[in-house]
Design an enzyme around this catalytic site. Structure first.
Site, short mmCIF file in Angstrom:
data_model
loop_
_atom_site.label_atom_id
_atom_site.label_comp_id
_atom_site.label_asym_id
_atom_site.label_seq_id
_atom_site.Cartn_x
_atom_site.Cartn_y
_atom_site.Cartn_z
CE LYS A 149 17.56 -15.19 14.88
NZ LYS A 149 18.53 -14.34 15.57
N1 PMP Z 1 23.37 -14.79 18.80
C1 PMP Z 1 22.15 -14.24 18.95
C2 PMP Z 1 21.52 -14.24 20.29
C3 PMP Z 1 21.48 -13.70 17.83
O1 PMP Z 1 20.27 -13.19 17.97
C4 PMP Z 1 22.12 -13.72 16.57
C5 PMP Z 1 21.41 -13.17 15.38
N2 PMP Z 1 21.56 -11.77 15.25
C6 PMP Z 1 23.41 -14.27 16.48
C7 PMP Z 1 23.99 -14.81 17.60
C8 PMP Z 1 24.14 -14.33 15.17
O2 PMP Z 1 23.53 -15.30 14.34
P1 PMP Z 1 23.47 -15.14 12.75
O3 PMP Z 1 24.85 -15.13 12.26
O4 PMP Z 1 22.70 -16.33 12.30
O5 PMP Z 1 22.76 -13.85 12.47
#
Ligand code: PMP
Length: 288
Positions: A149
């Site tokens: 991220k």
């Molecule tokens: N994919 C992307 C590109 C994201 O930014 C996120 C977070 N919103 C997710 C998947 C989902 O991840 P998480 O369950 O850790 O929020």
């Protein structure tokens, strides 16, 4: 609102960072979006671990231990007194020159915001979401690995713009080979009979914290789970489909590229997953 920036707390109007911060100038940084449920932070350890993995990838020394960052998050939560909310934890390369060299940024910047949650409208859960596959492909692994991220979210934003300009709330993104990767800010799952499938992370899916939880819940419910290659036709012909994410939680998908998923209504297995996820959110957090 009390916002943590580099060891101090500021009100919303006073919480500012420099225009020379490379997080702003170049998207040079990493972040986490985290949920507070009932005065507890959901899966904080996993979020902090992912932050450290992202930071290591971009050669960003956070100058703090995971325990110290955990405590910063918890203390920011305490000061904001929200029993339910959303946390944004961000680490940038810090202040540097206008050139992009990170070696001229002596100190990273760490900040943490705790805010009310912008909840999706209830009809998203009752009726589900319609997805549109966009032409913007997910970043390729050897350019900017989508497993991490980073603050460089233009790839996802371009996908979102494409979907929204065509009247869709969420975009479905393929990887450069044409396999399904993820939605613009959520992971995707499909049920095929009693098998629950989701794109493997090396195919362009973020290892989402909610994705992990969904895989665990499905296994406990007796479904066979597979992290694998998924093509668009498999999504069109799935029995059920849903997205997962920290803000979205588990949200059903009723239509993909103008094709109804099964009968076009949220399916019973997805509803079961949502029920179990709700239970997990109030039982699996770090209290503050
Ligand atoms: N994919 C992307 C590109 C994201 O930014 C996120 C977070 N919103 C997710 C998947 C989902 O991840 P998480 O369950 O850790 O929020």
């Amino acid at each position: 609102m009390q916002i943590y920036i580099d060891g101090e707390y500021f009100s919303k109007v006073d919480a500012k960072i420099s225009v020379f911060d490379h997080g702003l100038l170049y998207g040079d940084g990493v972040f986490e979006g985290i949920r507070i449920y009932n005065k507890s932070v959901f899966r904080l350890t996993q979020h902090v671990q992912r932050l450290f993995r992202s930071a290591k990838y971009i050669h960003l020394d956070l100058g703090k231990t995971p325990e110290e960052i955990t405590e910063i998050v918890l203390e920011t939560c305490r000061r904001n007194e929200l029993s339910d909310g959303y946390i944004r934890l961000v680490a940038t390369r810090g202040v540097g020159t206008l050139g992009l060299s990170p070696t001229l940024c002596p100190k990273p910047c760490l900040f943490c915001i705790v805010d009310e949650l912008a909840i999706y409208p209830p009809e998203f859960y009752e009726r589900g979401l319609a997805l549109l596959t966009v032409s913007t492909r997910r970043n390729i692994v050897d350019a900017l690995d989508p497993q991490l991220k980073t603050l460089n979210y233009l790839n996802n934003i371009m996908a979102k713009i494409e979907a929204q300009r065509s009247g869709f709330e969420e975009a479905l993104m393929l990887n450069s080979e044409g396999y399904v990767a993820e939605a613009a800010a959520d992971n995707i799952f499909i049920f095929v009979g009693d098998r629950l499938l989701t794109p493997a992370t090396h195919l362009g899916a973020l290892p989402g914290i909610t994705r992990n939880a969904a895989l665990e819940i499905a296994a406990e419910l007796g479904f066979q789970t597979e992290e694998t290659y998924i093509t668009l036709q498999q999504v069109y012909n799935a029995d059920e489909c849903f997205l997962t994410g920290t803000a979205a939680e588990i949200v059903p998908v009723f239509e993909v590229d103008s094709r109804p998923v099964a009968d076009g209504k949220p399916g019973p297995k997805t509803k079961r997953m949502i029920e179990e996820f709700k239970k997990l959110t109030v039982s699996d957090g770090t209290p503050f």
